[in-house]
Design a protein around this motif. Structure first.
Motif, PDB file in Angstrom:
ATOM      1  N   ASN A 283      12.779  -3.823   7.663  1.00 25.66           N
ATOM      2  CA  ASN A 283      11.794  -2.829   8.049  1.00 25.66           C
ATOM      3  C   ASN A 283      12.267  -1.996   9.231  1.00 25.66           C
ATOM      4  OD1 ASN A 283       9.117  -1.662   8.011  1.00 25.66           O
ATOM      5  ND2 ASN A 283       8.803  -2.709   9.925  1.00 25.66           N
ATOM      6  N   ALA A 287      12.314   1.984   9.645  1.00 29.81           N
ATOM      7  CA  ALA A 287      11.520   2.701  10.649  1.00 29.81           C
ATOM      8  C   ALA A 287      12.356   3.802  11.280  1.00 29.81           C
ATOM      9  CB  ALA A 287      11.013   1.735  11.713  1.00 29.81           C
ATOM     10  N   LYS A 322       5.851  -2.120  -0.153  1.00 27.33           N
ATOM     11  CA  LYS A 322       4.756  -1.163  -0.247  1.00 27.33           C
ATOM     12  C   LYS A 322       4.688  -0.265   0.965  1.00 27.33           C
ATOM     13  CE  LYS A 322       3.089  -2.727  -3.994  1.00 27.33           C
ATOM     14  NZ  LYS A 322       2.254  -3.677  -4.415  1.00 27.33           N
ATOM     15  N   ASN A 323       4.949  -0.861   2.122  1.00 25.96           N
ATOM     16  CA  ASN A 323       4.834  -0.064   3.342  1.00 25.96           C
ATOM     17  C   ASN A 323       5.771   1.118   3.309  1.00 25.96           C
ATOM     18  OD1 ASN A 323       3.071  -1.909   4.362  1.00 25.96           O
ATOM     19  ND2 ASN A 323       4.671  -3.142   5.288  1.00 25.96           N
ATOM     20  N   ILE A 324       6.976   0.866   2.844  1.00 24.72           N
ATOM     21  CA  ILE A 324       7.957   1.938   2.816  1.00 24.72           C
ATOM     22  C   ILE A 324       7.502   3.031   1.854  1.00 24.72           C
ATOM     23  CG2 ILE A 324      10.366   2.461   2.442  1.00 24.72           C
ATOM     24  CD1 ILE A 324      10.258   0.435   4.440  1.00 24.72           C
ATOM     25  N   TYR A 326       4.488   3.784   1.023  1.00 20.97           N
ATOM     26  CA  TYR A 326       3.373   4.495   1.633  1.00 20.97           C
ATOM     27  C   TYR A 326       3.867   5.536   2.605  1.00 20.97           C
ATOM     28  CZ  TYR A 326      -0.726   5.097   4.595  1.00 20.97           C
ATOM     29  OH  TYR A 326      -1.750   5.608   5.320  1.00 20.97           O
ATOM     30  N   VAL A 327       4.816   5.102   3.433  1.00 20.47           N
ATOM     31  CA  VAL A 327       5.348   5.987   4.460  1.00 20.47           C
ATOM     32  C   VAL A 327       6.079   7.156   3.818  1.00 20.47           C
ATOM     33  CG1 VAL A 327       7.348   5.943   5.944  1.00 20.47           C
ATOM     34  CG2 VAL A 327       5.454   4.481   6.438  1.00 20.47           C
ATOM     35  N   ASP A 358      -2.047  -0.637  -5.270  1.00 19.58           N
ATOM     36  CA  ASP A 358      -2.500  -0.502  -3.894  1.00 19.58           C
ATOM     37  C   ASP A 358      -3.310   0.781  -3.709  1.00 19.58           C
ATOM     38  OD1 ASP A 358      -2.739  -0.098  -1.190  1.00 19.58           O
ATOM     39  OD2 ASP A 358      -0.736  -0.833  -0.758  1.00 19.58           O
ATOM     40  N   SER A 360      -4.214   2.486  -1.007  1.00 19.82           N
ATOM     41  CA  SER A 360      -3.689   3.516  -0.102  1.00 19.82           C
ATOM     42  C   SER A 360      -2.586   4.307  -0.771  1.00 19.82           C
ATOM     43  CB  SER A 360      -3.122   2.876   1.161  1.00 19.82           C
ATOM     44  OG  SER A 360      -3.968   1.892   1.637  1.00 19.82           O
ATOM     45  N   ILE A 361      -1.739   3.610  -1.519  1.00 18.32           N
ATOM     46  CA  ILE A 361      -0.640   4.310  -2.177  1.00 18.32           C
ATOM     47  C   ILE A 361      -1.182   5.233  -3.257  1.00 18.32           C
ATOM     48  CG2 ILE A 361       1.330   3.959  -3.693  1.00 18.32           C
ATOM     49  CD1 ILE A 361       2.232   1.749  -2.040  1.00 18.32           C
TER      50      ILE A 361
END
Lengths: 819, 193
Positions: A283, A287, A322-324, A326-327, A358, A360-361
């Protein structure tokens, strides 16, 4: 008094409580104990008590009585006391309590304390909750500490300075000299906070921004050292040295490079280096890459670099994390405006994200998809979006539906496709579409003339399946009403024509009327549709029956319509065909005009009134005006746009008052008048300049001059309203032959007791000079006893700057006007 | 800017709440409850970012959270912070707590709330990140506690005794003193004649 229990004991006791009530009881007991202890001014245990108070505050119980105690703790000499005191101050106090100002002196002393930890504490508190007054007083101290060599204090001072600048922007200048050698620090903590300080200053003031541009080379150097340097155990996070600092520097570079070629030039290399060298397995690496991409997009980077950035984002989209994803979606949304083509390349991946689990996605992907829709990919995208609409959560449906409508409107490849798409949306997400989509769709349908048969057929079939989605039902019933003849005649080029009989159609429409699923608005739509079919179908009797049944409906709206339609059948059958003719093509803007006014009238459905009152151009004026009078010339009226300067918005309330307002009026009532056709072109008779009925009668009663003095001439012209021979409608024309305008012109009239007078609003209250125009106003006089008409008039106006008032008697009414 | 830092457990009980913007006490509690509702509904394998609840600023603010065993760590930030960076920050925070408390668990946070606040104050100040170096933060926190202990006086005696024993480097004492096997030799006294 026994020593107050320790914090630990208190926590243990509270945890044994089994119910909320038990906990509350314990806490209240303890609060009482603490309060009495505070009253005793016990120094030794004060910090323990405040600690307990803070714990209770966190659980949600009121703790404001401890605020002063915190101050006392801060003033104490012991470090323990100070620590709890400052913590309490940060948690319990804020600018809105006056108590906090008492802290200023304590903080000032502590900022100069010998122990660095005490100084640190006070800086921390000031930085968290200092008010603008406190900041103003203490800014000097903070600035001094910013220059100290102690890195522990320096970094705290830097963040405190940020807070001061936020509270009191004028003090920014003060910190400028101290920032000179902030970046030459070795300590990463200080570096980090200095970069934050510089960022804040640059964001707030463009002058600072240009001043700090010269620091770009230094920043680039620091970043380079970070990347190139070997393993440094202190700042290492998952193998990358001090990613937080890297991210901060990248952000500052972004701000400095925005819009500036030279700085962007200087940064290009390092950005490329970071982008290619950073490890992306964790991560942390991502970032940094994310920040780099954002920076590249914002500054004036060369195109190769931009392509690199978008490719990185594309890689992010395929990442499992997922975070990636989303970003990546968020940043693509930001860049789609500027680099549209590059983002298009990733369209398929984005569309796949619509199917992600997800929430948010999904939302991000939906927004991005709408941004990516263009003329070329509309068909494919729409398919995906419609599929998404079928399966998404209800929260999304409204947004998705509006988005689809907008996209379809802008890029529809053909009318048929457009109508199909809208129908699909209505059938799947019908209850979630916005209210204005119904009139929009209707307008769209009327405009696509060649599609009428196809549209009405599809809508009919949809109605047979499902009558629960109100917008769909409304549109369908409107269309069936308008184009029912096409439906029954079975002529449809686009599709297999279906065989529908008139009775079947009427069955469906009547079904809507009685169904529990229909809202009152829908029922109104279907009643009107049935009525319209009376001119298009041959089986009029059935329609007559339906209409007369609803004449006694409980719903006032339905009842009114039914009664009016009934009247159409009975007395005005000759008007019916003309009245219920096909609607003309609506211009988008024009249809907004009268419908606005109509809607303020309390009518919920604009199109219903449209049917009745929008110009069916061949309609003879006499019938129109008769109709107006039949209905008392009241609620029907407002559609007729008078050019009277009355606010349309006021039409609503007063109109309904008009029903009872036939008494003697002293002044012009502010109600929109059913203006007699010859005075102003009314909307109803738009384009109709042919003889209104009343012209005939007017020819019978000669006009007369009622008043002629000082250049002001008032002429009366007469009309006799047909159904009620007792009402004389007089139109006054006021003209001004002098050289100056007459402003604030008010015409008032009074009649003898046996008469009733109604004065409607004037066309304007300025009589232009030299007979350039006239002011007209309509007077209705009810003369049941057929006595001779006499009138006293009062005129007030301003002429050449001075107010003028005049009274006159009008006796010379021609006998035909009152006989 | 970080607007708030919240730690609560799986049932919604707050273990730490620090707000960097002012709200009334009621609002603070409501925010904690609302955040708990939003965060607890999330599945395990969805992304760690959420739109903020209405009370805390709606869609301009984001909630970035991480779930460790029984605790949720939630940072509410505005758009000026990097989301992935804050995720790392949460990790650093938890690791620092681990270092300071030695295998931190929820009970540690419950009983040493003030210490957690102090550690947090070394890391985040006024809503902005102050220090991210774990060893630096823990050194500072330890220095603070040392200062406190030195001032504690008589009341701190038991605590000091405990820490003194902990730090005592006792020589290795024989753990088992096995008495079982001592044979007591009875002296053979010569007989009298």
């Amino acid at each position: 008094m026994p020593a107050p229990i320790r914090l630990r004991e208190l926590i243990r006791t509270i945890r044994t409580a089994r119910t909320q009530a038990e906990e509350r009881e314990m806490i209240q007991k303890e609060c009482a104990a603490i309060r009495s202890s505070f009253r005793e001014e016990d120094n030794t245990y004060r910090c323990r008590n405040v600690a307990k108070l803070l714990y209770m505050h966190m659980l949600g119980y009121p703790a404001h009585f401890g605020q002063l105690e915190c101050l006392k703790l801060i003033a104490s000499q012991k470090f323990t006391d100070k620590r709890i005191g400052y913590l309490g101050a940060m948690l319990l106090l804020d600018e809105r309590q006056d108590v906090h100002l008492l802290m200023t002196n304590c903080i000032k002393n502590d900022l100069n304390h010998s122990t660095q930890y005490v100084q640190g504490l006070s800086l921390c508190t000031l930085g968290c909750m200092g008010s603008s007054e406190m900041c103003r007083d203490l800014a000097g101290e903070v600035e001094k500490l910013l220059k100290t060599s102690n890195s522990y204090l320096r970094k705290k001072a830097a963040l405190c300075a940020v807070h001061v600048i936020r509270k009191v922007p004028e003090l920014m200048e003060m910190f400028l000299p101290a920032t000179k050698n902030l970046l030459s620090e070795k300590n990463h903590g200080v570096l980090h906070t200095s970069v934050v300080l510089l960022t804040e200053m640059c964001e707030r003031s463009p002058d600072m921004l240009s001043h700090f541009r010269k620091l770009v080379p230094q920043l680039v150097r620091i970043l380079k050292n970070l990347i190139m340097s070997g393993y440094s155990p202190e700042h290492d996070v998952s193998g990358i040295s001090d990613p937080f600092l890297q991210v901060r520097i990248l952000r500052l570079l972004r701000i400095l490079g925005k819009g500036d070629d030279d700085s962007s030039e200087a940064m290009n290399d390092i950005l490329a280096q970071v982008a290619t060298n950073t490890e992306t397995s964790k991560n942390v690496g991502n970032a940094i890459l994310y920040e780099t991409v954002l920076t590249i997009m914002d500054i004036k980077s060369e195109s190769g670099l931009r392509v690199l950035a978008i490719n990185i984002l594309g890689r992010f989209l395929l990442n499992n994390d997922k975070n990636i994803r989303y970003v990546a979606l968020t940043s693509l949304l930001k860049t789609v405006q500027t680099d549209h083509n590059a983002v298009q390349r990733h369209r398929s991946t984005i569309v796949d994200c619509l199917k992600d689990l997800d929430v948010s996605i999904k939302r991000r992907a939906m927004e991005l998809s709408f941004a990516l829709v263009n003329g070329n990919n509309i068909r494919g995208m729409m398919k995906e979006l419609l599929y998404f609409l079928d399966s998404c959560d209800p929260d999304f449906k409204a947004d998705c539906a509006s988005g689809i409508f907008l996209a379809a409107e802008k890029y529809a490849p053909s009318k048929r496709w457009h109508i199909d798409t809208i129908m699909r949306v209505l059938t799947t997400a019908g209850s979630y579409v916005r209210d204005d989509s119904v009139p929009n769709l209707i307008q769209l349908i009327t405009n696509s003339v060649e599609m009428h048969a196809y549209t009405v057929q599809r809508l009919y079939k949809a109605l047979l399946d499902d009558i629960s989605q109100q917008p769909l039902v409304q549109v369908a019933s409107w269309c069936i009403g308008e184009y029912g003849d096409l439906l029954v005649s079975g002529q449809c080029e686009e599709e297999e024509p279906i065989q529908v009989s008139e009775d079947e159609v009427l069955d469906v429409l009547e079904g809507l009327l009685v169904s529990n699923l229909s809202t009152p608005v829908t029922r109104a739509y279907s009643l009107t549709a049935i009525m319209k079919l009376s001119t298009r179908f041959s089986s009029v009797n059935r329609i007559k029956k339906v209409v007369s049944i609803y004449g006694s409906s409980i719903d006032v709206e339905l009842q009114q319509r039914a009664v009016e339609y009934n009247a159409l059948f009975k007395k005005y059958d000759h008007m019916r065909p003309a009245l219920l003719e096909r609607m003309p093509i609506m211009e988008k803007t024009a249809s907004n005009g009268p419908t606005d006014i109509v809607q303020t009238n309390g009518e919920t459905d604009s199109t219903i009134l449209d049917t009745k009152h929008l110009p069916n151009i061949t309609q003879p004026a006499s019938q129109a005006n008769d109709l107006l009078d039949l209905l008392g010339g009241n609620d029907v009226v407002p559609v007729i746009q008078t050019t009277v300067p009355t606010k349309p918005a006021s039409a609503g309330g007063e109109l309904l008052d008009l029903l009872g307002d036939l008494s003697l009026t002293g002044g012009p009532t502010p109600t929109p008048a059913p203006s007699v056709p010859m005075s102003q072109p009314s909307f109803l008779l738009d384009g109709l300049t042919s003889q209104p009925l009343f012209n005939d009668i007017a020819a019978v009663i000669p006009p007369m001059t009622a008043y002629n003095k000082n250049g002001l001439k008032i002429e009366f012209t007469f009309e006799r309203s047909n159904p009620n021979p007792n009402i004389a409608v007089i139109t006054i024309h006021a003209t001004n032959s002098s050289e100056a305008d007459m402003t604030e012109f008010v015409f008032q009239a009074a009649v003898p007791k046996t008469f009733q007078l109604q004065l409607l609003s004037p066309s304007s209250n300025v009589v232009p000079a030299l007979n350039q125009g006239s002011v007209t106003q309509v007077i209705r006089v009810l003369n049941p006893q057929k006595q001779q008409l006499r009138m006293r008039i009062k005129l007030t106006y301003t002429h050449k700057g001075s107010p003028v008032q005049d009274l006159a008697e009008v006796n010379n009414f021609p006998p035909q006007s009152w006989q | 800017m970080i607007k708030a830092i919240l730690i609560f457990n799986n049932h919604g009980k707050p273990r730490l709440s620090k707000f960097y913007e002012h709200y009334t006490e009621d609002t603070e509690q409501q925010i904690i409850r609302e955040t708990f509702h939003l965060v607890s509904k999330r599945d395990e394998n969805v992304c760690n970012f959420l739109e903020g609840g209405l009370l805390i600023g709606g869609s301009e603010n984001k909630l970035i959270y991480r779930h460790y065993a029984t605790l949720y760590f939630v940072f509410c930030v505005d758009s000026s912070e990097s989301e992935l960076g804050i995720l790392d920050l949460i990790q650093v925070f938890v690791e620092t707590l681990d270092k300071c408390f030695e295998n931190v668990c929820e009970l540690d946070l419950i009983f040493h709330m003030d210490k957690v606040h102090n550690i947090l104050a070394e890391m985040v100040m006024g809503g902005m990140v102050l220090e991210t170096n774990m060893s630096e933060i823990s050194t500072q926190a330890e220095a603070h506690s040392k200062m406190e202990k030195s001032e504690a006086g008589i009341a701190g005696a038991p605590a000091r005794a405990v820490s003194a024993v902990k730090n005592m480097n006792l020589p290795e004492m024989p753990k088992n003193i096995n008495i079982g096997d001592i044979s007591i030799k009875v002296p053979n006294l010569s007989s009298f004649k």
